[in-house]
Design an enzyme around this catalytic site. Structure first.
Site, PDB file in Angstrom:
ATOM      1  N   GLY A 164     -19.193   3.755  -2.241  1.00 40.78           N
ATOM      2  CA  GLY A 164     -18.758   4.196  -0.918  1.00 40.78           C
ATOM      3  C   GLY A 164     -18.602   3.062   0.076  1.00 40.78           C
ATOM      4  O   GLY A 164     -18.140   1.961  -0.269  1.00 40.78           O
ATOM      5  N   ILE A 165     -19.020   3.302   1.307  1.00 35.32           N
ATOM      6  CA  ILE A 165     -18.889   2.287   2.358  1.00 35.32           C
ATOM      7  C   ILE A 165     -19.663   1.031   1.970  1.00 35.32           C
ATOM      8  O   ILE A 165     -19.205  -0.092   2.190  1.00 35.32           O
ATOM      9  CB  ILE A 165     -19.404   2.851   3.707  1.00 35.32           C
ATOM     10  CG1 ILE A 165     -18.482   3.964   4.220  1.00 35.32           C
ATOM     11  CG2 ILE A 165     -19.509   1.735   4.755  1.00 35.32           C
ATOM     12  CD1 ILE A 165     -18.993   4.679   5.479  1.00 35.32           C
ATOM     13  N   THR A 209     -26.714  13.045   2.538  1.00 31.78           N
ATOM     14  CA  THR A 209     -26.622  14.287   3.321  1.00 31.78           C
ATOM     15  C   THR A 209     -27.270  15.426   2.542  1.00 31.78           C
ATOM     16  O   THR A 209     -27.226  15.450   1.311  1.00 31.78           O
ATOM     17  CB  THR A 209     -25.146  14.686   3.597  1.00 31.78           C
ATOM     18  OG1 THR A 209     -24.443  14.725   2.352  1.00 31.78           O
ATOM     19  CG2 THR A 209     -24.472  13.728   4.543  1.00 31.78           C
ATOM     20  N   ASP A 262     -26.653  18.851   3.913  1.00 27.35           N
ATOM     21  CA  ASP A 262     -26.148  19.694   4.994  1.00 27.35           C
ATOM     22  C   ASP A 262     -26.519  21.166   4.793  1.00 27.35           C
ATOM     23  O   ASP A 262     -26.399  21.708   3.692  1.00 27.35           O
ATOM     24  CB  ASP A 262     -24.625  19.598   5.087  1.00 27.35           C
ATOM     25  CG  ASP A 262     -24.143  18.220   5.536  1.00 27.35           C
ATOM     26  OD1 ASP A 262     -24.978  17.364   5.842  1.00 27.35           O
ATOM     27  OD2 ASP A 262     -22.904  18.023   5.588  1.00 27.35           O
ATOM     28  N   TYR A 306     -29.567  15.154   9.418  1.00 27.22           N
ATOM     29  CA  TYR A 306     -28.796  13.902   9.348  1.00 27.22           C
ATOM     30  C   TYR A 306     -28.566  13.329  10.755  1.00 27.22           C
ATOM     31  O   TYR A 306     -28.744  12.131  10.996  1.00 27.22           O
ATOM     32  CB  TYR A 306     -27.464  14.209   8.663  1.00 27.22           C
ATOM     33  CG  TYR A 306     -26.553  13.039   8.402  1.00 27.22           C
ATOM     34  CD1 TYR A 306     -26.645  12.317   7.214  1.00 27.22           C
ATOM     35  CD2 TYR A 306     -25.549  12.691   9.303  1.00 27.22           C
ATOM     36  CE1 TYR A 306     -25.780  11.266   6.946  1.00 27.22           C
ATOM     37  CE2 TYR A 306     -24.683  11.644   9.048  1.00 27.22           C
ATOM     38  CZ  TYR A 306     -24.795  10.939   7.871  1.00 27.22           C
ATOM     39  OH  TYR A 306     -23.932   9.899   7.608  1.00 27.22           O
ATOM     40  N   PRO A 318     -19.770   4.945  12.079  1.00 30.82           N
ATOM     41  CA  PRO A 318     -18.511   5.379  11.480  1.00 30.82           C
ATOM     42  C   PRO A 318     -18.251   6.844  11.780  1.00 30.82           C
ATOM     43  O   PRO A 318     -19.192   7.640  11.898  1.00 30.82           O
ATOM     44  CB  PRO A 318     -18.743   5.186   9.973  1.00 30.82           C
ATOM     45  CG  PRO A 318     -19.973   4.364   9.841  1.00 30.82           C
ATOM     46  CD  PRO A 318     -20.787   4.645  11.070  1.00 30.82           C
ATOM     47  N   GLY A 319     -16.975   7.179  11.878  1.00 33.27           N
ATOM     48  CA  GLY A 319     -16.589   8.587  11.895  1.00 33.27           C
ATOM     49  C   GLY A 319     -16.478   9.061  10.459  1.00 33.27           C
ATOM     50  O   GLY A 319     -17.239   8.626   9.589  1.00 33.27           O
TER      51      GLY A 319
HETATM   52  N1  CAA Z   1     -17.124  22.033  12.571  1.00 36.70           N
HETATM   53  C1  CAA Z   1     -16.889  23.256  13.075  1.00 36.70           C
HETATM   54  N2  CAA Z   1     -17.245  24.382  12.466  1.00 36.70           N
HETATM   55  C2  CAA Z   1     -17.865  24.288  11.292  1.00 36.70           C
HETATM   56  C3  CAA Z   1     -18.167  23.052  10.699  1.00 36.70           C
HETATM   57  C4  CAA Z   1     -17.759  21.908  11.378  1.00 36.70           C
HETATM   58  N3  CAA Z   1     -17.946  20.689  10.883  1.00 36.70           N
HETATM   59  N4  CAA Z   1     -18.820  23.272   9.544  1.00 36.70           N
HETATM   60  C5  CAA Z   1     -18.927  24.604   9.424  1.00 36.70           C
HETATM   61  N5  CAA Z   1     -18.332  25.217  10.460  1.00 36.70           N
HETATM   62  C6  CAA Z   1     -18.240  26.645  10.673  1.00 36.70           C
HETATM   63  C7  CAA Z   1     -17.541  27.355   9.507  1.00 36.70           C
HETATM   64  O1  CAA Z   1     -16.140  27.258   9.595  1.00 36.70           O
HETATM   65  C8  CAA Z   1     -18.052  28.772   9.666  1.00 36.70           C
HETATM   66  O2  CAA Z   1     -17.369  29.396  10.728  1.00 36.70           O
HETATM   67  P1  CAA Z   1     -16.930  30.925  10.613  1.00 36.70           P
HETATM   68  O3  CAA Z   1     -18.220  31.692  10.415  1.00 36.70           O
HETATM   69  O4  CAA Z   1     -16.225  31.209  11.916  1.00 36.70           O
HETATM   70  O5  CAA Z   1     -16.031  31.002   9.423  1.00 36.70           O
HETATM   71  C9  CAA Z   1     -19.510  28.560  10.141  1.00 36.70           C
HETATM   72  O6  CAA Z   1     -19.529  27.238  10.707  1.00 36.70           O
HETATM   73  C10 CAA Z   1     -20.484  28.636   8.993  1.00 36.70           C
HETATM   74  O7  CAA Z   1     -20.052  27.747   7.962  1.00 36.70           O
HETATM   75  P2  CAA Z   1     -20.097  28.136   6.426  1.00 36.70           P
HETATM   76  O8  CAA Z   1     -19.606  29.519   6.168  1.00 36.70           O
HETATM   77  O9  CAA Z   1     -19.419  27.021   5.692  1.00 36.70           O
HETATM   78  O10 CAA Z   1     -21.663  28.194   6.153  1.00 36.70           O
HETATM   79  P3  CAA Z   1     -22.428  27.621   4.954  1.00 36.70           P
HETATM   80  O11 CAA Z   1     -23.856  27.969   5.213  1.00 36.70           O
HETATM   81  O12 CAA Z   1     -21.802  28.036   3.666  1.00 36.70           O
HETATM   82  O13 CAA Z   1     -22.225  26.024   5.054  1.00 36.70           O
HETATM   83  C11 CAA Z   1     -22.325  23.870   6.095  1.00 36.70           C
HETATM   84  C12 CAA Z   1     -22.542  25.376   6.269  1.00 36.70           C
HETATM   85  C13 CAA Z   1     -23.275  23.336   5.032  1.00 36.70           C
HETATM   86  C14 CAA Z   1     -22.670  23.271   7.436  1.00 36.70           C
HETATM   87  C15 CAA Z   1     -20.900  23.586   5.644  1.00 36.70           C
HETATM   88  O14 CAA Z   1     -19.986  24.271   6.432  1.00 36.70           O
HETATM   89  C16 CAA Z   1     -20.584  22.108   5.777  1.00 36.70           C
HETATM   90  O15 CAA Z   1     -20.872  21.332   4.877  1.00 36.70           O
HETATM   91  N6  CAA Z   1     -19.997  21.683   6.922  1.00 36.70           N
HETATM   92  C17 CAA Z   1     -19.685  20.305   7.182  1.00 36.70           C
HETATM   93  C18 CAA Z   1     -20.783  19.624   7.967  1.00 36.70           C
HETATM   94  C19 CAA Z   1     -20.366  18.204   8.201  1.00 36.70           C
HETATM   95  O16 CAA Z   1     -19.502  17.927   9.012  1.00 36.70           O
HETATM   96  N7  CAA Z   1     -20.983  17.258   7.456  1.00 36.70           N
HETATM   97  C20 CAA Z   1     -20.596  15.880   7.523  1.00 36.70           C
HETATM   98  C21 CAA Z   1     -20.748  15.261   6.151  1.00 36.70           C
HETATM   99  S1  CAA Z   1     -20.042  13.647   6.069  1.00 36.70           S
HETATM  100  C22 CAA Z   1     -21.145  12.675   6.847  1.00 36.70           C
HETATM  101  O17 CAA Z   1     -22.199  13.049   7.207  1.00 36.70           O
HETATM  102  C23 CAA Z   1     -20.709  11.251   7.064  1.00 36.70           C
HETATM  103  C24 CAA Z   1     -20.730  10.926   8.506  1.00 36.70           C
HETATM  104  O18 CAA Z   1     -21.616  10.191   8.926  1.00 36.70           O
HETATM  105  C25 CAA Z   1     -19.666  11.419   9.383  1.00 36.70           C
END
Ligand code: CAA
Length: 241
Positions: free
Chosen positions: A13-14, A86, A88, A147, A177-178
């Site tokens: 990765g990074i 992560t 999450d 996180y 980072p974004g």
């Molecule tokens: N932004 C806005 N809304 C989000 C969201 C996000 N990033 N992630 C989830 N949601 C919303 C979903 O769309 C859903 O909305 P609705 O009920 O209106 O459909 C609601 O939140 C619940 O989500 P899920 O149904 O997906 O619920 P879940 O329990 O199955 O999963 C979760 C939840 C684990 C948070 C999953 O949605 C997920 O992995 N989201 C991404 C979180 C994220 O951004 N992680 C970053 C990883 S990369 C990283 O960390 C590197 C870095 O430094 C940037």
């Protein structure tokens, strides 16, 4: 830059991009990895960079690994705290294990990796420490209470250590980072990534690992001598502070 550098999470990765970029600048690099032997072997074969297996959540293991690196390569002059995971989950579903694992690997690792080499840097009057935080430590992120807390903590760590190191020739900086095109981001459900994350990035794309690596080589350079305690955002315009 003919410095000795250690990069945690440095084979994928990074971190892999950072290890390669530091090597390209003339550094002797030791890349630390947690457990993926196959990826580490392939990385070593591809780059010629030395790899060391080390669990950054264990102080004793970090201290022993850093001792080995210093014996085999020399005193560590640049440390890049990049390793991170992560786990999450929405907070109402988050388990104590998901909380602890992220704290141990992303936050406790800062103490574990930095403390054993800090006195040496102070004694020699030179050091560059670069910590890879995250946009989500700056703004928070649903599904990432663990996180985001660790990554925000990282910024507090950097600002404190920057003050302690300033009079000793040691700079300590954070990069935020974004969303970067790595396995970690690709693990986010595709629908969430495409519908909820990408539209928030004014540049309309994920970042590349090399774009973060270039931030690291900038801050790790001898020339970056007046920059300390800084938080450098590289996020395609997604969040501006
Ligand atoms: N932004 C806005 N809304 C989000 C969201 C996000 N990033 N992630 C989830 N949601 C919303 C979903 O769309 C859903 O909305 P609705 O009920 O209106 O459909 C609601 O939140 C619940 O989500 P899920 O149904 O997906 O619920 P879940 O329990 O199955 O999963 C979760 C939840 C684990 C948070 C999953 O949605 C997920 O992995 N989201 C991404 C979180 C994220 O951004 N992680 C970053 C990883 S990369 C990283 O960390 C590197 C870095 O430094 C940037």
């Amino acid at each position: 830059m003919t410095r000795i550098a250690v990069v945690t999470g440095g084979t994928r990765g990074i971190g892999a991009a950072i290890s390669k970029a530091l090597k390209a600048k003339g550094c002797t690099v030791a890349a630390i990895y947690a457990g993926n032997d196959e990826a580490a072997k392939a990385f070593k074969a591809e780059t010629g960079i030395a790899v060391y297996k080390c669990d950054v959540s264990s102080y004793d293991t970090c201290a022993a690994t850093l001792k080995t690196i210093e014996a085999e390569i020399g005193p560590v002059e640049i440390l890049v705290n990049n390793a991170g995971i992560t786990r999450d989950a929405m907070f109402h579903k988050m388990t104590p294990q998901q909380w602890q694992e992220v704290m141990s690997t992303n936050l406790n690792s800062l103490f574990n990796m930095t403390q054993p080499i800090w006195s040496g840097m102070r004694d020699r009057g030179f050091g560059r420490i670069v910590c890879i935080s995250s946009i989500n430590g700056q703004k928070g992120q649903m599904g990432q209470a663990n996180y985001a807390a660790a990554k925000a903590g990282e910024i507090g760590f950097v600002k404190s250590l920057a003050q302690e190191g300033a009079a000793k020739g040691i700079t300590v900086n954070a990069i935020c980072p974004g969303y970067i095109a790595t396995e970690m981001v690709m693990a986010v459900p595709q629908e969430v990534r495409e519908k909820r994350i990408l539209p928030l990035i004014p540049m309309g794309r994920l970042g590349e690992p090399e774009e973060i690596a270039r931030c690291v080589t900038f801050l790790a350079a001898d020339d970056a001598s007046f920059i300390t305690g800084a938080t450098l955002s590289a996020n395609g315009g997604q969040y501006m502070v």
